[in-house]
Write a protein that holds these residues in place. Structure first.
Motif, PDB file in Angstrom:
ATOM      1  N   GLN A  59       0.815  -1.213   0.000  1.00  0.00           N
ATOM      2  CA  GLN A  59       0.000   0.000   0.000  1.00  0.00           C
ATOM      3  C   GLN A  59       0.852   1.268   0.000  1.00  0.00           C
ATOM      4  O   GLN A  59       0.419   2.302  -0.490  1.00  0.00           O
ATOM      5  N   PRO A  63       0.071   0.692  -4.386  1.00  0.00           N
ATOM      6  CA  PRO A  63      -1.271   0.401  -3.841  1.00  0.00           C
ATOM      7  C   PRO A  63      -2.043  -0.590  -4.701  1.00  0.00           C
ATOM      8  O   PRO A  63      -1.841  -0.692  -5.909  1.00  0.00           O
ATOM      9  N   THR A  99      -2.198   4.489   5.106  1.00  0.00           N
ATOM     10  CA  THR A  99      -1.493   3.208   5.197  1.00  0.00           C
ATOM     11  C   THR A  99      -0.858   3.037   6.566  1.00  0.00           C
ATOM     12  O   THR A  99      -0.936   1.961   7.178  1.00  0.00           O
ATOM     13  N   SER A 154      -8.281   3.041   2.339  1.00  0.00           N
ATOM     14  CA  SER A 154      -7.810   3.882   1.237  1.00  0.00           C
ATOM     15  C   SER A 154      -8.972   4.333   0.355  1.00  0.00           C
ATOM     16  O   SER A 154      -8.977   5.455  -0.166  1.00  0.00           O
TER      17      SER A 154
END
Length: 197
Positions: A59, A63, A99, A154
């Protein structure tokens, strides 16, 4: 023009958070198998290396490409300009903060579940009582649970993007997607049907 927040892939991956409690429960049962090793910190380091670090690294640097499901991924060259802009939002500094937040939450969860693992001993009684099996179950469950925490977090970061920021966002070049994102699965032309408004 429809809002970028109506993108189905965002909501599908946000809904993945529902798997988190089940996966954490599997990890809890795994940690209840067998007797802990004399140096408990060795088990924690093992779990951190196997289950926490890989997803955090992914991530942070590359990602997860949300335009994928299970074992298929939409071919990058077929993404719409709006979808390319959405991918750009996953490369903002804000994403790295998210993250770190997700990693801290997972480490705290790991520590708490490790402490209360003996409570789950009756539920783990049906498994062979070899500690290595329990650790493998726990590590795989924590790995999956970390993914199902990080990706929805996210996605939330993208959904809370202000409209002004969205308007200023440039689409990520298609040629950069493979090196900037983790694409899992077979590349296909289409995964979801086109929604007609």
């Amino acid at each position: 023009m429809s809002s970028f927040r109506s993108e189905p892939f965002l909501w599908i991956h946000l809904a993945g958070i529902a798997a988190l409690p089940i996966l954490l429960q599997i990890a809890w049962i795994g940690l209840a198998v067998g007797d802990p090793l004399p140096g408990y910190w060795l088990e924690l380091i093992f779990l951190l290396v196997i289950a926490i670090a890989p997803i955090s690294w992914m991530q942070w640097y590359k990602p997860f490409d949300i335009f994928s499901l299970l074992f298929v991924a939409q071919r990058p060259e077929l993404l719409t300009p709006e979808q390319l802009k959405i991918l750009s939002l996953f490369k903002r500094p804000k994403h790295r903060f998210i993250t770190v937040l997700g990693t801290v939450l997972m480490i705290a969860g790991l520590w708490k579940i490790y402490q209360i693992a003996p409570i789950a001993t009756p539920a783990a009684a049906f498994l062979p009582q070899w500690r290595i099996i329990g650790l493998l179950i726990a590590s795989l469950a924590f790995l999956a649970s970390h993914l199902f925490l990080q990706v929805p977090l996210s996605v939330l970061g993208v959904l809370f993007t202000k409209n002004e920021q969205w308007e200023k966002t440039e689409p990520i070049p298609v040629s950069n997607i493979a090196q900037s994102f983790t694409l899992l699965g077979i590349r296909v032309r289409k995964i979801l049907p086109t929604l007609v408004s």
